[in-house]
Design a protein around this motif. Sequence first.
Motif, PDB file in Angstrom:
ATOM      1  N   LEU A 156       0.796  -1.372  -0.217  1.00 57.56           N
ATOM      2  CA  LEU A 156      -0.022   0.011   0.282  1.00 57.56           C
ATOM      3  C   LEU A 156       0.933   1.724   0.032  1.00 57.56           C
ATOM      4  CD1 LEU A 156      -2.710  -1.127   3.383  1.00 57.56           C
ATOM      5  CD2 LEU A 156      -2.581  -1.449   0.313  1.00 57.56           C
ATOM      6  N   VAL A 157       0.581   2.077  -0.647  1.00 57.81           N
ATOM      7  CA  VAL A 157       1.444   3.743  -0.950  1.00 57.81           C
ATOM      8  C   VAL A 157       0.286   4.702  -0.680  1.00 57.81           C
ATOM      9  CG1 VAL A 157       2.760   4.687  -2.653  1.00 57.81           C
ATOM     10  CG2 VAL A 157       2.987   2.355  -2.005  1.00 57.81           C
ATOM     11  N   TRP A 158       0.398   5.245   0.086  1.00 51.05           N
ATOM     12  CA  TRP A 158      -0.657   6.413  -0.045  1.00 51.05           C
ATOM     13  C   TRP A 158      -0.036   8.087  -0.856  1.00 51.05           C
ATOM     14  CZ3 TRP A 158      -5.174   6.030   2.180  1.00 51.05           C
ATOM     15  CH2 TRP A 158      -4.986   3.805   2.746  1.00 51.05           C
ATOM     16  N   ARG A 159      -1.267   7.859  -1.477  1.00 48.23           N
ATOM     17  CA  ARG A 159      -0.541   9.661  -2.483  1.00 48.23           C
ATOM     18  C   ARG A 159      -1.353  10.660  -1.354  1.00 48.23           C
ATOM     19  NH1 ARG A 159       3.837   8.169  -4.670  1.00 48.23           N
ATOM     20  NH2 ARG A 159       3.647   5.452  -6.107  1.00 48.23           N
ATOM     21  N   SER A 160      -0.617  12.023  -1.907  1.00 49.35           N
ATOM     22  CA  SER A 160      -1.723  13.189  -1.104  1.00 49.35           C
ATOM     23  C   SER A 160      -2.721  13.650  -3.130  1.00 49.35           C
ATOM     24  CB  SER A 160      -0.577  14.190  -1.320  1.00 49.35           C
ATOM     25  OG  SER A 160       0.691  13.699  -0.183  1.00 49.35           O
ATOM     26  N   ASP A 186       6.729  16.954  -3.915  1.00 47.62           N
ATOM     27  CA  ASP A 186       6.250  15.180  -3.392  1.00 47.62           C
ATOM     28  C   ASP A 186       4.813  15.604  -3.479  1.00 47.62           C
ATOM     29  OD1 ASP A 186       8.751  13.803  -2.882  1.00 47.62           O
ATOM     30  OD2 ASP A 186       8.990  15.681  -2.341  1.00 47.62           O
ATOM     31  N   VAL A 187       4.277  16.547  -3.130  1.00 46.65           N
ATOM     32  CA  VAL A 187       2.562  16.386  -2.645  1.00 46.65           C
ATOM     33  C   VAL A 187       2.147  16.592  -3.711  1.00 46.65           C
ATOM     34  CG1 VAL A 187       1.012  18.025  -1.574  1.00 46.65           C
ATOM     35  CG2 VAL A 187       3.315  17.433  -0.430  1.00 46.65           C
ATOM     36  N   GLU A 188       2.590  17.926  -5.009  1.00 46.45           N
ATOM     37  CA  GLU A 188       2.411  18.655  -6.033  1.00 46.45           C
ATOM     38  C   GLU A 188       2.592  16.829  -7.250  1.00 46.45           C
ATOM     39  OE1 GLU A 188       5.423  21.482  -6.587  1.00 46.45           O
ATOM     40  OE2 GLU A 188       3.436  23.214  -5.535  1.00 46.45           O
ATOM     41  N   ASP A 189       3.530  16.377  -6.846  1.00 52.04           N
ATOM     42  CA  ASP A 189       3.156  15.366  -8.126  1.00 52.04           C
ATOM     43  C   ASP A 189       2.356  14.056  -7.839  1.00 52.04           C
ATOM     44  OD1 ASP A 189       5.804  16.649  -9.215  1.00 52.04           O
ATOM     45  OD2 ASP A 189       7.710  15.267  -8.006  1.00 52.04           O
ATOM     46  N   ASP A 190       2.092  14.234  -6.830  1.00 51.61           N
ATOM     47  CA  ASP A 190       0.984  13.170  -6.409  1.00 51.61           C
ATOM     48  C   ASP A 190      -0.232  13.933  -6.790  1.00 51.61           C
ATOM     49  OD1 ASP A 190       2.748  11.489  -5.062  1.00 51.61           O
ATOM     50  OD2 ASP A 190       1.512  11.762  -3.226  1.00 51.61           O
ATOM     51  N   ILE A 191      -0.800  15.078  -7.108  1.00 46.85           N
ATOM     52  CA  ILE A 191      -1.816  15.569  -6.847  1.00 46.85           C
ATOM     53  C   ILE A 191      -2.389  15.127  -8.390  1.00 46.85           C
ATOM     54  CG2 ILE A 191      -3.203  17.619  -7.505  1.00 46.85           C
ATOM     55  CD1 ILE A 191      -2.284  17.834  -4.267  1.00 46.85           C
ATOM     56  N   ARG A 192      -0.912  15.649  -9.677  1.00 46.04           N
ATOM     57  CA  ARG A 192      -1.047  15.931 -10.605  1.00 46.04           C
ATOM     58  C   ARG A 192      -0.982  14.643 -11.242  1.00 46.04           C
ATOM     59  NH1 ARG A 192       4.281  17.443 -11.014  1.00 46.04           N
ATOM     60  NH2 ARG A 192       3.601  19.615 -11.064  1.00 46.04           N
ATOM     61  N   GLN A 193      -0.562  13.046 -10.417  1.00 44.14           N
ATOM     62  CA  GLN A 193      -0.783  11.861 -11.520  1.00 44.14           C
ATOM     63  C   GLN A 193      -2.234  11.344 -10.921  1.00 44.14           C
ATOM     64  OE1 GLN A 193       1.841   9.560 -12.218  1.00 44.14           O
ATOM     65  NE2 GLN A 193      -1.040   9.194 -13.252  1.00 44.14           N
ATOM     66  N   ALA A 194      -2.368  12.112  -9.611  1.00 46.35           N
ATOM     67  CA  ALA A 194      -4.382  11.878  -9.624  1.00 46.35           C
ATOM     68  C   ALA A 194      -5.098  12.388 -10.655  1.00 46.35           C
ATOM     69  CB  ALA A 194      -4.556  12.161  -8.674  1.00 46.35           C
ATOM     70  N   ARG A 195      -4.918  13.703 -11.455  1.00 43.48           N
ATOM     71  CA  ARG A 195      -5.358  13.898 -12.322  1.00 43.48           C
ATOM     72  C   ARG A 195      -5.023  13.605 -13.470  1.00 43.48           C
ATOM     73  NH1 ARG A 195      -8.916  17.441  -8.892  1.00 43.48           N
ATOM     74  NH2 ARG A 195      -8.337  18.814  -8.472  1.00 43.48           N
TER      75      ARG A 195
END
Length: 219
Positions: free
Chosen positions: A42-46, A169-178
């Motif tokens: 499990l990996v938690w993303r922002s 790192d937080v911004e990258d997570d959010i970008r990947q979600a988009r």
Amino acid sequence: MADVAGVLVEIWSDIVCPWCYIGKRRLETALRTFEHADDVELVWRSFQLDPSVPRGTTEPVYDALAKKFGGSKDQVKAMTAQVAELAEAEGLHYDFASAVSINTFDAHRLIHLAKAHGLGAEAHERLMRANLIEGATLDTANLVQLGAEIGVPAAEAQRVLAGDDYTSDVEDDIRQARLYGASGVPFFVLNQAYGVSGAQSADVFLQALRTAYEAAPAR
């Protein structure tokens, strides 16, 4: 017969999101039944449900939700009561009356720091509990304290939160979600191929885990 590679589950979540905590518990229920749970990572993303909240400001959740959805406080209380009832079924005792709305960007930065110490999952759980169940305000002082409770050095957390470490790192997570097309959370991606949106039932998660495991390439 060759072993399969297992299942990577990436979970986009916001720590002030009541549905995310419910989804987390339902996934955990599925994992207790899943035959190959030892092969799951499990990996938690922002993710931020409301990045427009000014950083450093706080507001009671009832007031914040009434503004966001344009309803009365009584309507918000009725809506959150329904969510709280579903949470109770998962063993989560929400306290919306005490909950405080705050920008979560720094909380996510702390989780990334915790991840660097091998404590990402512990940080995610602790901050969700603090906000949704304990009514804690996730300001810098409380973030440092909560991080220390799970083993993140307080001095390091203080230094990180005073600067801009882990911002990318937080911004990258959010970008990947988009990029995956996620407009809300919780959002689960298994082996970068199978998506599950929302706090689905444990049965749905179990089926998704089995599908991803069976489709994983052999080692």
